[in-house]
Motif scaffolding. Structure first.
Motif, PDB file in Angstrom:
ATOM      1  N   ALA B 149       0.842  -1.199   0.000  1.00 26.21           N
ATOM      2  CA  ALA B 149       0.000   0.000   0.000  1.00 26.21           C
ATOM      3  C   ALA B 149       0.874   1.245   0.000  1.00 26.21           C
ATOM      4  O   ALA B 149       0.582   2.233  -0.692  1.00 26.21           O
ATOM      5  CB  ALA B 149      -0.923  -0.015   1.216  1.00 26.21           C
ATOM      6  N   SER B 150       1.964   1.180   0.768  1.00 25.17           N
ATOM      7  CA  SER B 150       2.871   2.321   0.818  1.00 25.17           C
ATOM      8  C   SER B 150       3.471   2.578  -0.560  1.00 25.17           C
ATOM      9  O   SER B 150       3.523   3.726  -1.027  1.00 25.17           O
ATOM     10  CB  SER B 150       3.951   2.025   1.856  1.00 25.17           C
ATOM     11  OG  SER B 150       5.134   2.679   1.572  1.00 25.17           O
ATOM     12  N   TYR B 151       3.869   1.501  -1.229  1.00 22.77           N
ATOM     13  CA  TYR B 151       4.414   1.636  -2.595  1.00 22.77           C
ATOM     14  C   TYR B 151       3.390   2.272  -3.526  1.00 22.77           C
ATOM     15  O   TYR B 151       3.699   3.198  -4.287  1.00 22.77           O
ATOM     16  CB  TYR B 151       4.817   0.250  -3.092  1.00 22.77           C
ATOM     17  CG  TYR B 151       4.978   0.132  -4.584  1.00 22.77           C
ATOM     18  CD1 TYR B 151       6.113   0.623  -5.221  1.00 22.77           C
ATOM     19  CD2 TYR B 151       3.991  -0.461  -5.363  1.00 22.77           C
ATOM     20  CE1 TYR B 151       6.254   0.529  -6.580  1.00 22.77           C
ATOM     21  CE2 TYR B 151       4.131  -0.564  -6.724  1.00 22.77           C
ATOM     22  CZ  TYR B 151       5.255  -0.069  -7.322  1.00 22.77           C
ATOM     23  OH  TYR B 151       5.394  -0.163  -8.674  1.00 22.77           O
ATOM     24  N   LEU B 152       2.150   1.780  -3.442  1.00 21.47           N
ATOM     25  CA  LEU B 152       1.116   2.294  -4.340  1.00 21.47           C
ATOM     26  C   LEU B 152       0.848   3.769  -4.076  1.00 21.47           C
ATOM     27  O   LEU B 152       0.598   4.545  -5.006  1.00 21.47           O
ATOM     28  CB  LEU B 152      -0.177   1.504  -4.151  1.00 21.47           C
ATOM     29  CG  LEU B 152      -0.156   0.061  -4.660  1.00 21.47           C
ATOM     30  CD1 LEU B 152      -1.393  -0.672  -4.207  1.00 21.47           C
ATOM     31  CD2 LEU B 152      -0.064   0.053  -6.178  1.00 21.47           C
ATOM     32  N   LEU B 153       0.911   4.162  -2.792  1.00 21.55           N
ATOM     33  CA  LEU B 153       0.545   5.535  -2.464  1.00 21.55           C
ATOM     34  C   LEU B 153       1.703   6.510  -2.658  1.00 21.55           C
ATOM     35  O   LEU B 153       1.486   7.668  -2.995  1.00 21.55           O
ATOM     36  CB  LEU B 153       0.019   5.599  -1.035  1.00 21.55           C
ATOM     37  CG  LEU B 153      -1.417   5.068  -0.920  1.00 21.55           C
ATOM     38  CD1 LEU B 153      -1.773   4.754   0.503  1.00 21.55           C
ATOM     39  CD2 LEU B 153      -2.399   6.070  -1.499  1.00 21.55           C
ATOM     40  N   LYS B 168       9.305   2.775  -5.783  1.00 18.17           N
ATOM     41  CA  LYS B 168      10.081   1.559  -6.013  1.00 18.17           C
ATOM     42  C   LYS B 168      11.183   1.429  -4.968  1.00 18.17           C
ATOM     43  O   LYS B 168      11.426   0.348  -4.439  1.00 18.17           O
ATOM     44  CB  LYS B 168      10.687   1.637  -7.415  1.00 18.17           C
ATOM     45  CG  LYS B 168      10.798   0.326  -8.107  1.00 18.17           C
ATOM     46  CD  LYS B 168      10.988   0.515  -9.612  1.00 18.17           C
ATOM     47  CE  LYS B 168      12.212   1.308  -9.940  1.00 18.17           C
ATOM     48  NZ  LYS B 168      12.337   1.579 -11.378  1.00 18.17           N
ATOM     49  N   LYS B 169      11.821   2.567  -4.672  1.00 17.14           N
ATOM     50  CA  LYS B 169      12.910   2.548  -3.699  1.00 17.14           C
ATOM     51  C   LYS B 169      12.397   2.090  -2.334  1.00 17.14           C
ATOM     52  O   LYS B 169      13.015   1.246  -1.679  1.00 17.14           O
ATOM     53  CB  LYS B 169      13.508   3.942  -3.597  1.00 17.14           C
ATOM     54  CG  LYS B 169      14.686   4.042  -2.660  1.00 17.14           C
ATOM     55  CD  LYS B 169      15.270   5.435  -2.739  1.00 17.14           C
ATOM     56  CE  LYS B 169      16.418   5.610  -1.776  1.00 17.14           C
ATOM     57  NZ  LYS B 169      16.897   6.990  -1.759  1.00 17.14           N
ATOM     58  N   ALA B 170      11.235   2.637  -1.944  1.00 20.14           N
ATOM     59  CA  ALA B 170      10.664   2.250  -0.651  1.00 20.14           C
ATOM     60  C   ALA B 170      10.397   0.751  -0.633  1.00 20.14           C
ATOM     61  O   ALA B 170      10.731   0.057   0.333  1.00 20.14           O
ATOM     62  CB  ALA B 170       9.367   3.019  -0.405  1.00 20.14           C
ATOM     63  N   PHE B 171       9.827   0.249  -1.698  1.00 21.86           N
ATOM     64  CA  PHE B 171       9.462  -1.172  -1.742  1.00 21.86           C
ATOM     65  C   PHE B 171      10.703  -2.050  -1.661  1.00 21.86           C
ATOM     66  O   PHE B 171      10.752  -3.007  -0.884  1.00 21.86           O
ATOM     67  CB  PHE B 171       8.688  -1.452  -3.025  1.00 21.86           C
ATOM     68  CG  PHE B 171       7.917  -2.729  -2.975  1.00 21.86           C
ATOM     69  CD1 PHE B 171       6.731  -2.787  -2.283  1.00 21.86           C
ATOM     70  CD2 PHE B 171       8.379  -3.864  -3.604  1.00 21.86           C
ATOM     71  CE1 PHE B 171       6.009  -3.955  -2.221  1.00 21.86           C
ATOM     72  CE2 PHE B 171       7.669  -5.035  -3.544  1.00 21.86           C
ATOM     73  CZ  PHE B 171       6.478  -5.078  -2.857  1.00 21.86           C
TER      74      PHE B 171
END
Lengths: 100, 625
Positions: B149-153, B168-171
């Motif tokens: 969800a974090s990636y999507l947001l 992408k980096k977060a994921f």
């Protein structure tokens, strides 16, 4: 060498001559004639064997082949004529449309 | 269906409805579903909480579903609602609902309105799964889900390649941590044959010789926590995550998701109590992250980046508390932080909204008169995070520092010293932000200044609510409430007399930070800029976050890219795989080219070959017949 052997050798020679002619000549008419030569070689061997065994069926078979050969040439000559009319040449190489 | 299950399922329903049919249903409907279901979930959580307190703290437990049964192994899905998960659920659904309401104003004109609410509800679903899961496996599903969800947001506005890259980096950074989490789970399952958190903790508490080292499991699970909670060395994704919409930064990257690591360690305190080495590591990493991020925050110029680094720093505090065994205090800080940091982010969102997208504090100033309500709430939250009494942050931060100093489970004056320096720095950078944004003379362009306007009530109402909570939230004695599930560490008797002096010191430090910020920034940024110009190296290092990103690029990304391009792509893919295929194809092609000359219409060749064939046949028959 007796007669039978001689005739058979002659028939083989005729056949081989015809075959070589078909392979090396490029003229369509000459090739047809060479084929006739091969047929004649075969007929000669048929006749030879027929005479040697003295059976009627051999002679009949030889006649039958004559008829077939005549019919065949009667179709082949017009085909060659049509080809020549279209391509203006007798060279069989010119009829090839496949690319290698 | 038990009410507890309903808490989790309601946001999922919202996600499905809005995600599948949202764009066709109209904004009113999307708003009603998107905000209504989280509020219902909050109501259900309150109801469960009342049941819990009425039962005197006995946990509510459900056993909903068996996910898989393989041989003798069974993987049930169930929920566990004790005091700790109750507090966390209330924070998640409560702050979550508030931010949903705020978003209706902030995202009003966005074409992806329905998609936004669908993602937000999806996040809540996974977060609640993570918080309430009875077994580590369910937690892990939630853990991965919030990452998704974090990636999507973060990449919500994916048309901008920078924002998509930040997502992408977060994921990917989170995946590194998740590997640790997985390994920890494998070890636990291998040793105990179950992932039920309660059973695992009971096994550790039994004290029998264990099949697995608590330290090892603890460190592996902590690696997972560093990823999700942005601790050194996996903190690099959080500042970039600010690419997402501001309410998302408030909900996911400040108030709830990033605290999942803290929650995990607190939840598994039964393991960490038996893992002194892992605890020590947590404390050290926590305090280092806190001071490191605080120094970086001092030099940031993007309003959201300042808050992001401050979040990392505050999370460091929480881990410091966890490391010295003060689990309840860590959750207390998590709880107060959720209020004031959500308030700060939403306030920043309101500022950005007012300025039409401007985020650079060098081009702000003088906003206090123009958007007074935002200013007032932002000021309260700033004072709260800086630790000024009697606001919420003061209580939680002070308790963390006290336990860092005096806890019998690893407290030391050194930890306190670093923590105290961080406290002063926090006050400094937060008041710097306050001054530069709201108080100094305006540095806006006339165009921007002309359009400044206060945000709609849906946004300011939430700001006021969160500001009130940041002000009074600290009076709730949360650590005492959590005591039955999160035991507090004993305090060294010899140090007990320092409690009041330390309290006074931390107040003095907060005020000192405030004073320093006032001295440098009260008349505009000129004085601070002169100071920075004298130390250009320091300025560059700090604003670049100590170049950790560059370091990772140099040490990890580039070698990996080189390996991928040279070895895997060129040698492996292009040479071996493509080479084989192309080789086979060209072999067939070349043979065919040769052979096709045979069938090119040459009558004589046909005859020759037929004749040869006959000869070969006859020769063969001669030999064999």
């Amino acid at each position: 060498m007796d007669r039978t052997q001689f005739l058979l050798a002659l028939s083989v020679a005729l056949f081989a001559l015809g075959l070589v002619g078909v392979i090396i000549r490029r003229n369509a008419l000459v090739m047809l004639m060479c084929m006739e030569l091969m047929v004649n070689g075969v007929i000669l061997s048929l006749v030879t064997f027929a005479a040697r065994t003295a059976t009627a069926s051999g002679a009949v078979l030889a006649l039958l082949v004559f008829v077939v050969a005549a019919a065949e040439i009667a179709i082949a000559i017009p085909i060659v004529l049509l080809l020549v009319r279209q391509r203006q040449t007798l060279d069989v190489g010119a009829y090839a449309r496949l690319k290698g | 269906m038990h009410l507890l299950t309903a808490i989790v399922v309601l946001p999922l329903v919202g996600f499905l409805v809005n995600g599948l049919a949202g764009p066709r249903l109209g904004r009113g409907f999307v708003t009603a579903v998107g905000c209504g279901l989280p509020i219902l979930a909050f109501a259900a959580a309150v109801r469960c909480f009342l049941e819990l307190t009425a039962a005197g703290g006995a946990p509510l437990v459900t056993d909903d579903y068996t996910w898989a049964e393989v041989g003798g192994h069974s993987f049930p899905v169930g929920f566990w609602f004790d005091r700790l998960s109750a507090v966390m659920t209330l924070i998640v659904t409560g702050v979550g609902s508030a931010i949903h309401v705020y978003s209706t104003g902030y995202m009003k004109d966005d074409p992806g309105y329905a998609r936004y609410f669908a993602y937000l509800n999806l996040f809540l679903f996974f977060m609640l799964l993570l918080v309430l899961g009875r077994s580590l496996l369910v937690c892990f599903v939630g853990w991965e889900g919030v990452g998704l969800a974090s990636y999507l947001l973060i990449g919500f506005w994916f048309e901008d390649p920078d924002k998509a890259r930040a997502g992408k980096k977060a994921f990917i950074t989170n995946r590194v941590g998740d590997a640790g989490f997985l390994l920890g789970m494998f070890l636990l399952y291998h040793a105990f044959g179950t992932l039920d958190i309660n059973q695992v903790q009971t096994a550790f508490a039994a004290g029998a010789p264990l099949a697995v080292s608590a330290d090892l499991v603890g460190i592996l699970l902590f690696i997972g926590a560093t990823g999700k909670s942005a601790q050194i060395p996996l903190h690099v994704w959080l500042p970039d995550a600010m690419a997402g919409p501001t309410p998302v930064s408030a909900l996911i990257h400040a108030a709830t998701m990033v605290t999942a690591g803290v929650y995990l360690v607190a939840r598994l305190n039964g393991i960490y109590q038996h893992a002194p080495l892992a605890s020590e590591l947590i404390a050290v990493i926590g305090v280092l992250t806190a001071v490191f991020a605080a120094t970086v925050a001092v030099a940031q110029t993007d309003i959201k980046k300042v808050l992001a680094w401050s979040t990392i720093s505050q999370l460091g505090y929480m881990f410091l508390a966890l490391g010295v065994g003060a689990y309840g205090v860590a959750v207390f800080h998590l709880y107060t932080h959720a209020f004031f940091k959500a308030c700060l982010f939403l306030g920043a969102g309101s500022v950005i909204h007012a300025l039409g997208g401007e985020q650079d504090i060098r081009r702000m100033g003088g906003l206090a008169r123009r958007i007074p309500l935002t200013f007032a709430t932002f000021a309260v939250a700033t004072a709260a995070i800086a630790g000024l009494p009697p606001l919420a942050g003061f209580f939680s931060k002070d308790e963390i520092l006290w336990f860092a100093f005096a806890s019998e489970r690893g407290g030391s004056p050194l930890l306190w010293g670093v923590g105290a320096v961080t406290a002063a720095l926090s006050a400094f950078y937060m008041f710097r932000l306050l001054w530069l944004t709201f108080l100094t003379p305006s540095r806006m362009t006339a165009e921007t200044a002309h359009h400044v306007h206060e945000s709609p009530p849906s946004m300011t109402g939430v700001l006021v609510l969160l500001a009130v909570l940041s002000a009074v939230g600290g009076f709730l004695a949360l650590p005492q409430f959590l005591e039955p599930v999160l035991p507090e560490p004993a305090v060294r008797a010899s140090l007990a007399r320092f409690e009041t002096p330390l309290l006074v010191t931390s107040v003095i430090l907060a005020v000192a930070g405030l004073a320093a910020a006032g001295l440098l920034y009260a008349r505009g940024p000129a004085r601070a800029e002169r100071l920075a110009a004298r130390f250009p190296g320091v300025q560059r290092v700090l604003s670049g976050g100590y170049f950790i990103d560059g370091l990772y690029d140099l040490l990890i990304t580039r070698p990996l890219a080189w390996l991928s391009a040279r070895v895997f792509l060129r040698a492996g893919d292009q040479l071996i795989i493509d080479g084989t295929l192309h080789g086979l194809a060209s072999l067939a092609q070349r043979t065919a080219t040769r052979l096709s000359r045979v069938q090119a219409g040459g009558l004589q060749l046909y005859v020759l070959l037929a004749g040869l064939g006959v000869v070969v046949c006859i020769a063969w028959m001669w030999r064999h017949v």
